[in-house]
Design an enzyme around this catalytic site. Structure first.
Site, short mmCIF file in Angstrom:
data_model
loop_
_atom_site.label_atom_id
_atom_site.label_comp_id
_atom_site.label_asym_id
_atom_site.label_seq_id
_atom_site.Cartn_x
_atom_site.Cartn_y
_atom_site.Cartn_z
N SER A 131 0.82 -1.20 0.00
CA SER A 131 0.00 0.00 0.00
C SER A 131 0.86 1.25 0.00
O SER A 131 0.34 2.35 -0.20
CB SER A 131 -0.94 -0.01 1.21
OG SER A 131 -0.22 -0.29 2.38
N GLU A 133 -5.93 -0.50 -7.46
CA GLU A 133 -4.97 0.35 -8.17
C GLU A 133 -3.94 -0.57 -8.82
O GLU A 133 -3.27 -1.34 -8.13
CB GLU A 133 -4.27 1.29 -7.18
CG GLU A 133 -5.15 2.45 -6.71
CD GLU A 133 -4.40 3.43 -5.79
OE1 GLU A 133 -4.63 4.63 -5.91
OE2 GLU A 133 -3.60 2.98 -4.95
N ASN A 180 -4.34 6.85 -1.67
CA ASN A 180 -3.80 7.15 -0.34
C ASN A 180 -3.12 8.52 -0.30
O ASN A 180 -3.11 9.19 0.71
CB ASN A 180 -2.83 6.06 0.12
CG ASN A 180 -3.58 4.82 0.56
OD1 ASN A 180 -4.79 4.86 0.77
ND2 ASN A 180 -2.87 3.71 0.67
N HIS A 209 -2.94 -3.17 -6.02
CA HIS A 209 -3.28 -2.64 -4.71
C HIS A 209 -4.78 -2.78 -4.43
O HIS A 209 -5.57 -1.93 -4.85
CB HIS A 209 -2.82 -1.18 -4.60
CG HIS A 209 -3.09 -0.57 -3.26
ND1 HIS A 209 -3.30 0.78 -3.07
CD2 HIS A 209 -3.20 -1.12 -2.04
CE1 HIS A 209 -3.52 1.01 -1.79
NE2 HIS A 209 -3.47 -0.11 -1.14
P1 NAI Z 1 -1.08 -9.20 7.81
O1 NAI Z 1 -0.08 -8.96 8.85
O2 NAI Z 1 -2.49 -9.46 8.16
O3 NAI Z 1 -0.61 -10.48 6.95
C1 NAI Z 1 0.68 -10.65 6.47
C2 NAI Z 1 0.95 -12.15 6.42
O4 NAI Z 1 2.13 -12.37 5.69
C3 NAI Z 1 1.15 -12.77 7.80
O5 NAI Z 1 0.30 -13.88 7.95
C4 NAI Z 1 2.62 -13.19 7.79
O6 NAI Z 1 2.85 -14.38 8.55
C5 NAI Z 1 2.86 -13.43 6.33
N1 NAI Z 1 4.25 -13.33 5.89
C6 NAI Z 1 5.22 -12.48 6.29
N2 NAI Z 1 6.35 -12.73 5.62
C7 NAI Z 1 6.10 -13.74 4.74
C8 NAI Z 1 6.87 -14.44 3.77
N3 NAI Z 1 8.14 -14.14 3.56
N4 NAI Z 1 6.27 -15.40 3.05
C9 NAI Z 1 4.98 -15.72 3.28
N5 NAI Z 1 4.20 -15.11 4.19
C10 NAI Z 1 4.76 -14.14 4.91
O7 NAI Z 1 -0.94 -8.01 6.77
P2 NAI Z 1 -2.02 -7.39 5.76
O8 NAI Z 1 -2.76 -6.36 6.43
O9 NAI Z 1 -2.73 -8.51 5.11
O10 NAI Z 1 -1.07 -6.68 4.70
C11 NAI Z 1 -0.34 -7.38 3.74
C12 NAI Z 1 0.10 -6.44 2.66
O11 NAI Z 1 -1.04 -5.83 2.10
C13 NAI Z 1 1.00 -5.31 3.10
O12 NAI Z 1 1.93 -5.05 2.08
C14 NAI Z 1 0.06 -4.16 3.29
O13 NAI Z 1 0.68 -2.91 3.15
C15 NAI Z 1 -0.88 -4.42 2.16
N6 NAI Z 1 -2.22 -3.81 2.31
C16 NAI Z 1 -2.87 -3.88 3.50
C17 NAI Z 1 -4.11 -3.30 3.65
C18 NAI Z 1 -4.84 -3.37 4.94
O14 NAI Z 1 -5.76 -2.58 5.14
N7 NAI Z 1 -4.51 -4.28 5.83
C19 NAI Z 1 -4.77 -2.59 2.51
C20 NAI Z 1 -4.02 -2.65 1.28
C21 NAI Z 1 -2.79 -3.21 1.22
#
Ligand code: NAI
Length: 715
Positions: free
Chosen positions: A425, A458, A496, A446
């Site tokens: 993001s 996006e 954003n 995105h």
């Molecule tokens: P989250 O923390 O809920 O999930 C991330 C997951 O990735 C965790 O389960 C973690 O164990 C896993 N992980 C970490 N390193 C890893 C690897 N090397 N290989 C495989 N799995 C791995 O995070 P979330 O919120 O789902 O965010 C994920 C991405 O999405 C980030 O880049 C964030 O910026 C982006 N994003 C998040 C939004 C939100 O509102 N939460 C909205 C739009 C984008």
């Protein structure tokens, strides 16, 4: 000249009127069709060899798409609308009075004027295809069903059920249509026509195979007496006001029209429809909503998706779980879902399972279909199977070093032709793909949170991203039922970036002593789905603060975020996800603003209500300056794409037509004057940016940045 209507038969007394518009994929009711229909009805009234008549479509997936939108878009004279509406009403009345039973045989999408035609038919027969939709979406275009819909629907399905459809502009699937009594029969799609003929024959013999309509089965007693009806109307009125904040005139008007029809009889109802529709069709709200509909329609068109055979998602968290589910649900391909540990994988799978179960409960899919889709998801802790995927969507922790390492690692495993998409993001796509073997196949995808509900994606294009990769991802987004907007790699991308400028100003207003409740209420009344402080809580204060740092580093003084935001994070006030932020929470529900926040930040808000106009201009004009810059920098292709992204990504009020359209409608010169005034009184950050001045000189956003011809990379 080829015509759209033809009469087939009769065969043993049963004739078919086939609607099949030449040179078009869908059947639309425009001026020409109305002329043809008048002639067809003349003939149908004269014929003595017809004892029953089926209304059918010649299009495989479309019954009737409704009225001609171009006409609605163009019209500016209420009298002209009223005359046109009355003409169609008259034809539908004659259709309804034909001296033999009529059967609307609906095999494909049936909307608006199509549904109203069906309602004027004696029987409505529908093919039982779960994806088929029947409804009256007029309200969504700022108008109301004016060809008898408001008058006939309550008589057919009862008042409460009719208001439920009309006021929200809802469409329902065949099962629901049958359940509420809109459809008289559901028929197997494979032998639909055969079943229609059977049904018609029995009806013509005086033995229609219907058990009686569900009309008013529920609540019929309530609706039959005037007092009961009053209760239903009052409740519906309250609901409309709660959900629209009074910003949308159409549902309130529709409510009045339905009331007039029930109180004064059919003729009064039809007259009220014609008057209501003629006034609404020329309103600013309707023009804006039609504009937004066009934007979304434009984004949905384009090249078809290339075949995607296998996909993978990295990270089974909030976003990854949702994205994997979406790929299985809509692209129907096997999806490997990889995480570092079994727990997040189990959670991600449970989340996907719950989403499928929801779809089964809503009867969008069957239970066996859900199981089949669920089986497409393969949780894994290693890269097994990645050697055969066409696409990886990465949704792991938001850290550049980790993402870079993962992208480098992945490039050695996936085929050279695979696309590597990041859901980041805030990080640069170019930086993430720096060490990938094929940086030209790295792109941003995105999604917004929650993935299953938020329509925008996006598609972020890095300097090296290949054109065909962008096209594939755009097409895939469409296939997933999302609205893609192509944006250039850069701090905060588009949505954003704009949002952060508004959020920063909201925090500044708090600092000046406006209360959290007053600020949120003001912007909700302006039409935003939630106030800016609630939004900050929803996004998460840690995330907001992180994005503010990134944009602060990129834009320097231009973005002024109050320093105390960090103090909120240190205090553990991360927002809704931890149940503690600007607001108090209990059991996952947001309660009221937390007074402790004021103490923590040393603020003492006043009681007075802020001037809504001043507040809205302070929160919206910073986005205008930034929008003009984004357009000038080529972050987004044109004003239409920008508006679409803000509506789909932030819920910018559709009745205002989008950010740029709103500024154009307000009068771009007067918006500039207000910004200059704010710059004098409040601070130089409001001074119109050069890019905005250029927009003013050109006569507005849409004049300066019209639809880009090649809707390619946006860059
Ligand atoms: P989250 O923390 O809920 O999930 C991330 C997951 O990735 C965790 O389960 C973690 O164990 C896993 N992980 C970490 N390193 C890893 C690897 N090397 N290989 C495989 N799995 C791995 O995070 P979330 O919120 O789902 O965010 C994920 C991405 O999405 C980030 O880049 C964030 O910026 C982006 N994003 C998040 C939004 C939100 O509102 N939460 C909205 C739009 C984008």
């Amino acid at each position: 000249m080829p015509t759209a209507l033809r009469i087939e038969g009769p065969d043993d007394g049963l004739a078919v009127l086939v609607f099949d518009a030449p040179d078009s994929k869908v059947n639309v009711i425009g001026a020409e069709l109305v002329g043809e229909l008048a002639a067809a009805i003349d003939e149908l009234e004269r014929r003595t060899d017809i004892a029953g008549l089926v209304l059918a479509s010649g299009k495989p997936r479309n019954f009737i798409a409704g009225a001609d939108l171009d006409a609605i878009e163009r019209v500016t004279d209420p009298a002209e609308v009223q005359a046109a509406v009355t003409l169609v009403q008259g034809l539908y009345e004659r259709w309804e009075s034909l001296p033999y039973p009529t059967f609307a045989a609906i095999e494909g999408a049936c909307l608006g004027g199509g549904t109203e035609w069906a309602l004027a038919s004696r029987y409505i027969l529908v093919a039982d295809r779960p994806e088929l939709r029947i409804g009256l979406p007029e309200i969504r275009l700022g108008i109301l069903p004016g060809w008898g819909g408001c008058t006939r629907l309550p008589r057919r399905i009862g008042l409460a059920a009719a208001l439920d459809l009309v006021l929200a502009g809802k469409s329902v699937n065949p099962y629901k249509a049958f359940k509420i009594g809109l459809a008289d029969a559901l028929m197997p799609p494979a032998s639909f026509r055969h079943h229609v003929r059977d049904f018609a024959r029995q009806a013509m013999a005086g033995k229609p195979p219907v058990k009686g309509r569900a009309t008013g089965a529920r609540g019929v007693l309530l609706e039959k007496n005037p007092l009961g009806r009053k209760i239903v109307f009052d409740q519906a009125g309250k609901q409309v006001l709660a959900s629209t904040g009074g910003n949308y005139p159409a549902p309130l008007r529709a409510l009045e029209v339905v009331r007039a029809g029930l109180a004064g009889g059919r003729a009064a109802g039809l007259a009220a429809e014609a008057r209501g529709l003629s006034e609404l069709a020329v309103s600013r709200e309707s023009k804006s909503l039609v504009h937004v509909y066009r934007l979304a329609e434009g984004a949905a068109k384009g090249k078809a998706s290339r075949p995607l055979r296998r996909a993978a998602v990295l990270g089974a968290g909030v976003m990854g779980g949702g994205i994997a589910q979406l790929l299985a649900a809509k692209a129907s391909v096997p999806v490997r879902l990889k995480d570092l540990a079994p727990e997040p994988l189990a959670q991600g799978m449970a989340h996907a399972n719950e989403l499928f179960r929801q779809q089964v409960r809503r009867r969008w899919i069957t239970a066996p279909q859900a199981r089949q889709k669920m089986n497409l998801l393969r949780p894994t802790l290693d890269y097994g199977g990645f050697a055969a995927v066409d696409l990886v969507v990465e949704a792991i922790v938001e850290r550049l070093d980790v993402k870079q390492q993962v992208f480098a690692e992945l490039s050695g495993i996936v085929p050279a032709t695979a696309i590597l998409a990041s859901n980041t993001s805030s990080l640069s796509i170019a930086a993430i793909g720096k060490d990938a073997k094929h940086p030209e196949r790295v792109v941003g995808m995105h999604f917004f949170n929650p993935v299953d509900k938020m329509p925008l994606v996006e598609v972020v294009v890095g300097p090296l991203t290949a054109e065909d990769v962008v096209e594939s991802i755009v097409a895939l987004c469409r296939a997933l039922g999302k609205t893609p907007v192509v944006v250039k790699d850069g701090p905060g991308f588009l949505v954003n970036r704009l949002l952060m400028f508004s959020m920063a100003e909201a925090l500044t207003l708090l600092e000046e002593g406006v209360s959290i409740a007053a600020l949120d209420a003001t912007m909700k009344r302006w039409g935003m789905p939630m106030g800016p402080v609630t939004l900050t809580d929803e996004v998460g204060l840690d995330v907001a603060s992180h994005v503010a740092d990134i944009l602060g580093a990129a834009f320097g003084d231009r973005l002024q975020v109050p320093r105390w935001l960090g103090r909120m994070v240190e205090d553990g006030r991360l927002g809704a996800k931890v149940g503690r932020g600007f607001y108090r929470y209990a059991g996952g529900q947001r309660l009221d603003p937390d007074p402790a926040v004021y103490a923590l930040l040393g603020l003492s808000p006043g009681d007075e209500t802020p001037d809504p106009l001043e507040v809205s201009y302070r929160l919206v004009t910073p986005m205008l300056n930034e929008a003009a810059r984004c357009l000038a920098e080529g972050v987004v292709a044109d004003a239409a794409d920008l508006d679409l992204a803000m509506i789909m990504g932030t819920g910018f009020p559709p009745f205002r037509g989008g950010l740029c359209r709103w500024a154009d409608d307000e009068g771009i010169g007067s918006v500039r004057a207000r910004m200059e005034d704010l710059a004098d009184r409040v601070g130089p950050r409001f001074a119109p940016a050069q890019a905005f001045v250029d927009v003013v000189a050109a006569g507005g956003f849409y004049a300066r940045h019209p639809r880009a011809k090649a809707r390619g990379t946006g860059a």
